[in-house]
Design a protein around this motif. Structure first.
Motif, PDB file in Angstrom:
ATOM      1  N   CYS A  11     -18.478 -18.831 -18.964  1.00  0.00           N
ATOM      2  CA  CYS A  11     -19.824 -18.425 -19.162  1.00  0.00           C
ATOM      3  C   CYS A  11     -20.471 -19.710 -19.750  1.00  0.00           C
ATOM      4  O   CYS A  11     -19.767 -20.582 -20.669  1.00  0.00           O
ATOM      5  CB  CYS A  11     -20.037 -17.395 -19.939  1.00  0.00           C
ATOM      6  N   LYS A  12     -21.764 -19.992 -19.581  1.00  0.00           N
ATOM      7  CA  LYS A  12     -22.543 -20.999 -20.332  1.00  0.00           C
ATOM      8  C   LYS A  12     -23.592 -20.069 -21.349  1.00  0.00           C
ATOM      9  O   LYS A  12     -24.040 -18.932 -20.980  1.00  0.00           O
ATOM     10  CB  LYS A  12     -23.340 -21.684 -19.328  1.00  0.00           C
TER      11      LYS A  12
ATOM     12  N   TYR B 255     -28.101 -20.112 -11.548  1.00  0.00           N
ATOM     13  CA  TYR B 255     -27.040 -21.002 -12.077  1.00  0.00           C
ATOM     14  C   TYR B 255     -25.994 -20.799 -11.693  1.00  0.00           C
ATOM     15  O   TYR B 255     -24.989 -21.761 -11.669  1.00  0.00           O
ATOM     16  CB  TYR B 255     -27.077 -20.881 -13.632  1.00  0.00           C
TER      17      TYR B 255
ATOM     18  N   ASP C 220     -23.996 -28.083 -24.375  1.00  0.00           N
ATOM     19  CA  ASP C 220     -23.668 -26.818 -24.063  1.00  0.00           C
ATOM     20  C   ASP C 220     -24.551 -25.655 -24.192  1.00  0.00           C
ATOM     21  O   ASP C 220     -24.410 -24.323 -24.471  1.00  0.00           O
ATOM     22  CB  ASP C 220     -22.293 -26.400 -24.644  1.00  0.00           C
TER      23      ASP C 220
ATOM     24  N   ILE D 120     -24.402 -16.388 -17.510  1.00  0.00           N
ATOM     25  CA  ILE D 120     -24.963 -16.913 -18.717  1.00  0.00           C
ATOM     26  C   ILE D 120     -25.053 -15.885 -19.775  1.00  0.00           C
ATOM     27  O   ILE D 120     -25.316 -14.610 -19.451  1.00  0.00           O
ATOM     28  CB  ILE D 120     -26.536 -17.218 -18.301  1.00  0.00           C
TER      29      ILE D 120
ATOM     30  N   LYS E 195     -17.280 -16.422 -24.890  1.00  0.00           N
ATOM     31  CA  LYS E 195     -16.323 -17.051 -23.938  1.00  0.00           C
ATOM     32  C   LYS E 195     -14.671 -16.257 -23.875  1.00  0.00           C
ATOM     33  O   LYS E 195     -14.267 -16.234 -22.970  1.00  0.00           O
ATOM     34  CB  LYS E 195     -15.906 -18.584 -24.272  1.00  0.00           C
TER      35      LYS E 195
ATOM     36  N   PHE F 179     -27.627 -24.288 -22.591  1.00  0.00           N
ATOM     37  CA  PHE F 179     -28.210 -24.013 -20.922  1.00  0.00           C
ATOM     38  C   PHE F 179     -29.885 -23.776 -20.965  1.00  0.00           C
ATOM     39  O   PHE F 179     -30.456 -24.086 -20.320  1.00  0.00           O
ATOM     40  CB  PHE F 179     -27.542 -23.337 -20.088  1.00  0.00           C
TER      41      PHE F 179
END
Length: 315
Positions: free
Chosen positions: A89-90, A25, A120, A29, A83, A122
């Motif tokens: 970040c996801k 990605y 939001d 993550i 976050k 992933f």
């Protein structure tokens, strides 16, 4: 033999989940642990009561923020916290507590559909028991996994039936193997949990469990050290009649030996657990997780070894 420095940006001699996700990605993550308020068949009396003897009252979901909140609110709270550490970040929604497929299909669909639709999120990770997955749910999840990366995590702990009878798992190892083979016919990825230092298991038995996982066709593994948590049946038994627990040095030796026989392609999601210090009875050394992980790295350098060094494709 493969290059031991293949996973260079993580500075590891094994393939971490962080390496896999960042490579795919191109960003950080963060897995957000969630409690969807399920139970388990060996908690509610279907197969037994009390759950696995090592499992806490929160069903291994001790790290969940907003444990009793609505599950989507839990995700928002958890992602917000992530976050603060990694602003860009996801999130992956990680359904961690109890058995997250232990409900009628309609209930499961209503739970998971919004997370597959939420922008939001992933990816989705679902922790469960092998005896709580049916074909209808696998077919549903397979279709959904085209939209977002989807994982199922299975609690194996040990392949040895005498150990798992003692732990009150209430299903056999063949059920785990059969479910893994079904999952591998879908687009879903599969992670298996194992646990070192279960009562009276030898180093040889722990290595045998890792070798089984190496040839099970799963995508990833989580390796845990047994935590004796206050209030669990195993902790109560230990206080009455203590059994041997691995020292930090013994644990590191076994983990490195397990990594050596796992295929290089297998993702290593975890090499030790996260016990809450206030609830931990033993072993105390597990509280210092960073030190344990650093010492595993040092031992691999000392041995000049890496993940897959002694993996045998055909046994």
């Amino acid at each position: 033999m493969k290059n031991p420095y293949r996973y260079s940006f993580d500075n590891k001699r094994y393939q971490t989940m962080n390496y896999y996700l960042k490579s795919k990605y191109n960003c950080k993550i963060a897995k957000v642990p969630l409690n969807a308020h399920f139970t388990c068949p060996n908690r509610d009396g279907t197969k037994s009561i009390g759950g696995c003897t090592f499992c806490s009252s929160k069903g291994s979901g001790d790290s969940v923020l907003g444990f009793n909140e609505n599950v989507m609110e839990q995700y928002e709270i958890g992602l917000s916290r992530m976050k603060r550490k990694w602003p860009d970040c996801k999130g992956f929604a990680y359904f961690q507590s109890y058995s997250n497929t232990y409900a009628p299909f309609s209930v499961l669909k209503d739970l998971y559909d919004p997370f597959f639709e939420k922008e939001d999120v992933f990816g989705i990770c679902i922790a469960t028991r092998a005896d709580c997955i049916d074909d209808e749910f696998l077919e549903y999840l397979d279709k959904k996994s085209v939209l977002k990366e989807t994982w199922i995590e299975l609690g194996l702990q040990s392949i040895h039936e005498d150990t798992m009878d003692l732990c009150n798992r209430c299903h056999n190892t063949k059920i785990v193997y059969d479910i893994i083979q079904k999952i591998k016919k879908t687009h879903i990825k599969c992670c298996v949990h194992i646990m070192n230092s279960l009562p009276y298991e030898s180093k040889e038995k722990m290595i045998e469990t890792a070798e089984w996982v190496a040839h099970s066709n799963c995508d990833a593994i989580k390796i845990h050290m047994l935590h004796l948590i206050q209030g669990t049946q195993m902790a109560n038994d230990y206080l009455k009649n203590p059994f041997p627990l691995l020292s930090k040095e013994e644990y590191i030796d076994i983990v490195v030996s397990q990594l050596e026989i796992l295929p290089e392609s297998m993702i290593i999601e975890r090499l030790t657990g996260d016990g809450i210090a206030s609830d931990l009875i033993a072993p105390d050394w597990t509280i210092k997780k960073t030190i344990v992980l650093n010492d595993i790295d040092k031992e691999m350098v000392k041995r000049n070894t890496w993940q897959g060094k002694y993996y045998k494709k055909n046994l």
